[in-house]
Design a protein around this motif. Structure first.
Motif, PDB file in Angstrom:
ATOM      1  N   ARG A 272       0.819  -1.216   0.000  1.00 51.32           N
ATOM      2  CA  ARG A 272       0.000   0.000   0.000  1.00 51.32           C
ATOM      3  C   ARG A 272       0.852   1.266   0.000  1.00 51.32           C
ATOM      4  O   ARG A 272       0.574   2.217  -0.728  1.00 51.32           O
ATOM      5  N   ASP A 273       1.891   1.273   0.839  1.00 48.51           N
ATOM      6  CA  ASP A 273       2.663   2.503   1.061  1.00 48.51           C
ATOM      7  C   ASP A 273       4.014   2.519   0.352  1.00 48.51           C
ATOM      8  O   ASP A 273       4.763   3.482   0.462  1.00 48.51           O
ATOM      9  N   GLY A 274       4.355   1.432  -0.377  1.00 49.29           N
ATOM     10  CA  GLY A 274       5.662   1.385  -1.014  1.00 49.29           C
ATOM     11  C   GLY A 274       6.750   1.117   0.017  1.00 49.29           C
ATOM     12  O   GLY A 274       6.477   0.683   1.134  1.00 49.29           O
ATOM     13  N   PHE A 275       7.998   1.386  -0.351  1.00 51.93           N
ATOM     14  CA  PHE A 275       9.099   1.022   0.532  1.00 51.93           C
ATOM     15  C   PHE A 275       9.569   2.181   1.404  1.00 51.93           C
ATOM     16  O   PHE A 275      10.680   2.177   1.924  1.00 51.93           O
ATOM     17  N   GLU A 276       8.696   3.175   1.589  1.00 51.80           N
ATOM     18  CA  GLU A 276       9.059   4.322   2.432  1.00 51.80           C
ATOM     19  C   GLU A 276       9.399   3.884   3.847  1.00 51.80           C
ATOM     20  O   GLU A 276      10.293   4.444   4.496  1.00 51.80           O
ATOM     21  N   TYR A 277       8.675   2.885   4.358  1.00 51.86           N
ATOM     22  CA  TYR A 277       8.863   2.454   5.743  1.00 51.86           C
ATOM     23  C   TYR A 277       9.571   1.102   5.849  1.00 51.86           C
ATOM     24  O   TYR A 277       9.613   0.500   6.910  1.00 51.86           O
ATOM     25  N   PHE A 278      10.134   0.638   4.711  1.00 53.54           N
ATOM     26  CA  PHE A 278      10.753  -0.683   4.728  1.00 53.54           C
ATOM     27  C   PHE A 278      11.915  -0.762   5.725  1.00 53.54           C
ATOM     28  O   PHE A 278      12.109  -1.779   6.399  1.00 53.54           O
ATOM     29  N   ALA A 279      12.689   0.305   5.818  1.00 53.20           N
ATOM     30  CA  ALA A 279      13.842   0.303   6.726  1.00 53.20           C
ATOM     31  C   ALA A 279      13.425   0.041   8.167  1.00 53.20           C
ATOM     32  O   ALA A 279      14.179  -0.550   8.950  1.00 53.20           O
ATOM     33  N   ASP A 280      12.206   0.480   8.529  1.00 53.58           N
ATOM     34  CA  ASP A 280      11.727   0.280   9.902  1.00 53.58           C
ATOM     35  C   ASP A 280      11.380  -1.183  10.175  1.00 53.58           C
ATOM     36  O   ASP A 280      11.330  -1.602  11.333  1.00 53.58           O
ATOM     37  N   THR A 281      11.128  -1.947   9.117  1.00 55.80           N
ATOM     38  CA  THR A 281      10.698  -3.338   9.304  1.00 55.80           C
ATOM     39  C   THR A 281      11.824  -4.350   9.081  1.00 55.80           C
ATOM     40  O   THR A 281      11.662  -5.521   9.389  1.00 55.80           O
ATOM     41  N   ILE A 282      12.966  -3.911   8.565  1.00 58.01           N
ATOM     42  CA  ILE A 282      14.009  -4.850   8.169  1.00 58.01           C
ATOM     43  C   ILE A 282      14.485  -5.716   9.336  1.00 58.01           C
ATOM     44  O   ILE A 282      14.708  -6.923   9.186  1.00 58.01           O
ATOM     45  N   TYR A 283      14.634  -5.114  10.516  1.00 62.06           N
ATOM     46  CA  TYR A 283      15.106  -5.891  11.668  1.00 62.06           C
ATOM     47  C   TYR A 283      14.035  -6.865  12.160  1.00 62.06           C
ATOM     48  O   TYR A 283      14.353  -7.937  12.688  1.00 62.06           O
ATOM     49  N   ILE A 284      12.787  -6.489  11.978  1.00 63.04           N
ATOM     50  CA  ILE A 284      11.694  -7.395  12.352  1.00 63.04           C
ATOM     51  C   ILE A 284      11.670  -8.594  11.401  1.00 63.04           C
ATOM     52  O   ILE A 284      11.546  -9.742  11.831  1.00 63.04           O
ATOM     53  N   LEU A 285      11.820  -8.330  10.107  1.00 61.48           N
ATOM     54  CA  LEU A 285      11.840  -9.420   9.132  1.00 61.48           C
ATOM     55  C   LEU A 285      13.000 -10.366   9.418  1.00 61.48           C
ATOM     56  O   LEU A 285      12.869 -11.590   9.279  1.00 61.48           O
ATOM     57  N   ARG A 286      14.126  -9.812   9.845  1.00 62.45           N
ATOM     58  CA  ARG A 286      15.268 -10.654  10.200  1.00 62.45           C
ATOM     59  C   ARG A 286      14.919 -11.542  11.395  1.00 62.45           C
ATOM     60  O   ARG A 286      15.303 -12.714  11.445  1.00 62.45           O
ATOM     61  N   ASN A 287      14.189 -10.994  12.348  1.00 60.75           N
ATOM     62  CA  ASN A 287      13.761 -11.808  13.495  1.00 60.75           C
ATOM     63  C   ASN A 287      12.859 -12.957  13.056  1.00 60.75           C
ATOM     64  O   ASN A 287      12.977 -14.080  13.546  1.00 60.75           O
ATOM     65  N   PHE A 288      11.960 -12.672  12.126  1.00 63.10           N
ATOM     66  CA  PHE A 288      11.070 -13.730  11.639  1.00 63.10           C
ATOM     67  C   PHE A 288      11.866 -14.883  11.028  1.00 63.10           C
ATOM     68  O   PHE A 288      11.481 -16.049  11.142  1.00 63.10           O
ATOM     69  N   VAL A 289      12.978 -14.547  10.384  1.00 58.99           N
ATOM     70  CA  VAL A 289      13.799 -15.575   9.748  1.00 58.99           C
ATOM     71  C   VAL A 289      14.635 -16.342  10.767  1.00 58.99           C
ATOM     72  O   VAL A 289      14.761 -17.569  10.692  1.00 58.99           O
ATOM     73  N   THR A 290      15.191 -15.625  11.744  1.00 57.55           N
ATOM     74  CA  THR A 290      16.225 -16.231  12.596  1.00 57.55           C
ATOM     75  C   THR A 290      15.725 -16.784  13.927  1.00 57.55           C
ATOM     76  O   THR A 290      16.286 -17.752  14.438  1.00 57.55           O
ATOM     77  N   VAL A 291      14.690 -16.179  14.509  1.00 55.13           N
ATOM     78  CA  VAL A 291      14.269 -16.580  15.857  1.00 55.13           C
ATOM     79  C   VAL A 291      13.637 -17.965  15.852  1.00 55.13           C
ATOM     80  O   VAL A 291      13.865 -18.779  16.756  1.00 55.13           O
ATOM     81  N   ASP A 292      12.822 -18.245  14.818  1.00 56.43           N
ATOM     82  CA  ASP A 292      12.217 -19.578  14.703  1.00 56.43           C
ATOM     83  C   ASP A 292      12.224 -19.963  13.226  1.00 56.43           C
ATOM     84  O   ASP A 292      11.194 -19.902  12.538  1.00 56.43           O
ATOM     85  N   THR A 293      13.398 -20.352  12.746  1.00 59.22           N
ATOM     86  CA  THR A 293      13.575 -20.630  11.319  1.00 59.22           C
ATOM     87  C   THR A 293      12.671 -21.764  10.847  1.00 59.22           C
ATOM     88  O   THR A 293      12.110 -21.709   9.747  1.00 59.22           O
ATOM     89  N   SER A 294      12.504 -22.781  11.665  1.00 56.01           N
ATOM     90  CA  SER A 294      11.659 -23.919  11.261  1.00 56.01           C
ATOM     91  C   SER A 294      10.225 -23.478  11.034  1.00 56.01           C
ATOM     92  O   SER A 294       9.575 -23.877  10.051  1.00 56.01           O
ATOM     93  N   ALA A 295       9.696 -22.647  11.942  1.00 54.48           N
ATOM     94  CA  ALA A 295       8.322 -22.148  11.786  1.00 54.48           C
ATOM     95  C   ALA A 295       8.222 -21.228  10.571  1.00 54.48           C
ATOM     96  O   ALA A 295       7.220 -21.230   9.850  1.00 54.48           O
ATOM     97  N   PHE A 296       9.269 -20.462  10.329  1.00 55.31           N
ATOM     98  CA  PHE A 296       9.294 -19.574   9.171  1.00 55.31           C
ATOM     99  C   PHE A 296       9.178 -20.365   7.878  1.00 55.31           C
ATOM    100  O   PHE A 296       8.430 -20.003   6.965  1.00 55.31           O
ATOM    101  N   LEU A 297       9.895 -21.470   7.797  1.00 57.31           N
ATOM    102  CA  LEU A 297       9.901 -22.273   6.575  1.00 57.31           C
ATOM    103  C   LEU A 297       8.684 -23.175   6.452  1.00 57.31           C
ATOM    104  O   LEU A 297       8.391 -23.695   5.371  1.00 57.31           O
ATOM    105  N   LEU A 298       7.958 -23.345   7.542  1.00 56.98           N
ATOM    106  CA  LEU A 298       6.802 -24.240   7.538  1.00 56.98           C
ATOM    107  C   LEU A 298       5.698 -23.749   6.610  1.00 56.98           C
ATOM    108  O   LEU A 298       4.992 -24.532   5.987  1.00 56.98           O
ATOM    109  N   ASP A 299       5.568 -22.429   6.527  1.00 56.76           N
ATOM    110  CA  ASP A 299       4.548 -21.839   5.654  1.00 56.76           C
ATOM    111  C   ASP A 299       5.259 -21.140   4.493  1.00 56.76           C
ATOM    112  O   ASP A 299       5.955 -20.146   4.673  1.00 56.76           O
ATOM    113  N   GLU A 300       5.091 -21.674   3.310  1.00 54.18           N
ATOM    114  CA  GLU A 300       5.780 -21.146   2.124  1.00 54.18           C
ATOM    115  C   GLU A 300       5.492 -19.666   1.896  1.00 54.18           C
ATOM    116  O   GLU A 300       6.309 -18.927   1.355  1.00 54.18           O
ATOM    117  N   ARG A 301       4.331 -19.209   2.335  1.00 56.69           N
ATOM    118  CA  ARG A 301       3.960 -17.809   2.120  1.00 56.69           C
ATOM    119  C   ARG A 301       4.916 -16.850   2.821  1.00 56.69           C
ATOM    120  O   ARG A 301       5.121 -15.718   2.361  1.00 56.69           O
TER     121      ARG A 301
END
Length: 408
Positions: A272-301
């Motif tokens: 909706r808003d483009g990548f204006e706020y992407f920098a604010d979410t980058i560390y959160i996205l990294r957490n989604f990948v690293t904190v529980d990698t198995s759960a992250f990969l469980l859902d292809e979406r």
């Protein structure tokens, strides 16, 4: 003075005397005034008794006067100080009139600021009731000063308040929604914005205070997720940074089912808003990948969502520092998931090679791209060669790239 010294003064005359006393506070507290040294005793014996007056407007006026003399440090008998705190706390908790309770809360804040830290001992036994009442007053008044007072109390009594920490967070969330809803109706009130920011900051402080207590963080999850969801769905951009900070603190150690839903909410906001706020979410996205990698990969979406955001940034008009953030995120995905994402490796390599063969100003970005290619090569050189052949990468470019990554 004569009226204040009269035990049965008429309310209207008493109100007038208190009003006059407050008006004269600058003169009475002047360093050259003959009265300055006497004001501590005068306030205690002739103003604070009116905290219990039968008329609410007199009680409120007495607190108004008390606050005006906030320079006074009550340093005489401990019994006087204890009695004073008891009177103010009693008004804060039990007075039937909201204006008086609010005035008492402000006065208590002032009184504690004016004394040393030992003064907090006078309120410790009733700290839960004080906090719960403060939350009610903040909800009704939206007073920023009281939010700051609450923050001070929480920083000092975090452990003691653990039994009601969920109530505290829920009340703050309720106040947040009330203010933002009415603020939308009156189109952005600056004072309301400051109060909301303080409330969000207070909630974040709670998350940080209890970051090592998984049980509490899990219980706080639904409340915080509700706040963040509201901010993004209502498109309240003033609070995007705060929302991201809240989620970052929640995802640092555990990803709950509610949190995974937020990943896809971020994607919706991104679209909706483009990548204006992407920098604010980058560390959160990294957490989604690293904190529980198995759960992250469980859902292809989950993977497809992040990869699509990365592609949008790298192929759009984003700045180079945003490209660097995306490449770092892709590097994190490769490092944590490499042996389990063969189907996504061609897509990631293509993104990286396309960026690597474009103009790059900062060496950090080039190095980050090369590191990903090296990691894929170390994992499966045949797969990398196959991907580059399909992309029709010129032989000379491949040879140069192989030389560069071999030196890393």
């Amino acid at each position: 003075m004569k009226v204040l010294c009269t035990s049965k003064a008429e309310p209207c005359r008493l109100y007038g005397a208190l009003d006059m006393l407050g008006t004269l506070n600058d003169l009475l507290m002047d360093t050259k005034s003959d009265y300055k040294d006497q004001m501590e005793q005068f306030l205690y014996y002739y103003v604070t008794p009116e905290f219990c007056h039968s008329q609410g407007y007199i009680r409120a006026k007495a607190y108004w006067v008390f606050r005006l003399f906030n320079e006074i440090k009550f340093k005489h008998e401990e019994m006087i100080l204890a009695s004073l705190f008891h009177a103010v706390v009693s008004s804060l908790i039990y007075d039937p009139d909201l204006p008086v309770r609010a005035a008492a809360a402000t006065s208590l804040h002032m009184l504690l600021q004016g004394q040393n830290l030992d003064s907090f001992n006078y309120i410790e036994s009733e700290i839960e009731q004080i906090v719960l009442q403060l939350l009610k007053i903040i909800y009704e008044t939206e007073e920023i000063g009281l939010v700051c007072f609450l923050q001070n109390i929480l920083s000092l009594y975090c452990e003691k308040l653990k039994p009601i920490i969920i109530d505290i967070c829920q009340n703050l969330a309720k106040t947040f929604k009330k203010i933002t809803e009415t603020n939308n109706e009156r189109s952005r009130n600056n004072n309301a914005n400051v109060t909301v920011l303080s409330i969000l900051s207070t909630i974040e402080s709670l998350l940080i205070s209890f970051e090592n207590e998984t049980e509490i963080i899990v219980m706080l999850n639904p409340v915080v997720v509700d706040i963040v969801t509201y901010i993004f769905l209502q498109n309240i951009k003033d609070y995007y940074d705060n929302a991201c900070s809240l989620i970052y603190n929640l995802t640092n150690s555990k990803i709950t089912p509610e949190m995974w839903k937020l990943l896809h909410l971020f994607y919706m906001v991104f679209q909706r808003d483009g990548f204006e706020y992407f920098a604010d979410t980058i560390y959160i996205l990294r957490n989604f990948v690293t904190v529980d990698t198995s759960a992250f990969l469980l859902d292809e979406r989950n993977m497809l969502t992040i990869l699509d955001m990365c592609k949008t940034i790298l192929t759009g008009n984003a700045e180079e520092n945003q490209h660097y953030s995306v490449v770092q995120l892709l590097g994190t995905i490769v490092n944590h998931c490499l042996e389990r994402i063969d189907q996504h490796i061609p897509f990631i390599v293509e993104l990286i090679l396309n960026r690597l063969f474009q103009e790059i100003e900062k060496s950090e970005l080039r190095t980050a791209c090369q590191q990903i290619i090296k990691n894929v090569y170390d994992y499966n050189p045949g797969l990398l060669s196959e991907i580059m052949d399909k992309l029709k990468i010129p032989t000379l470019c491949k040879e140069i790239l192989y030389v560069e990554i071999s030196c890393m």
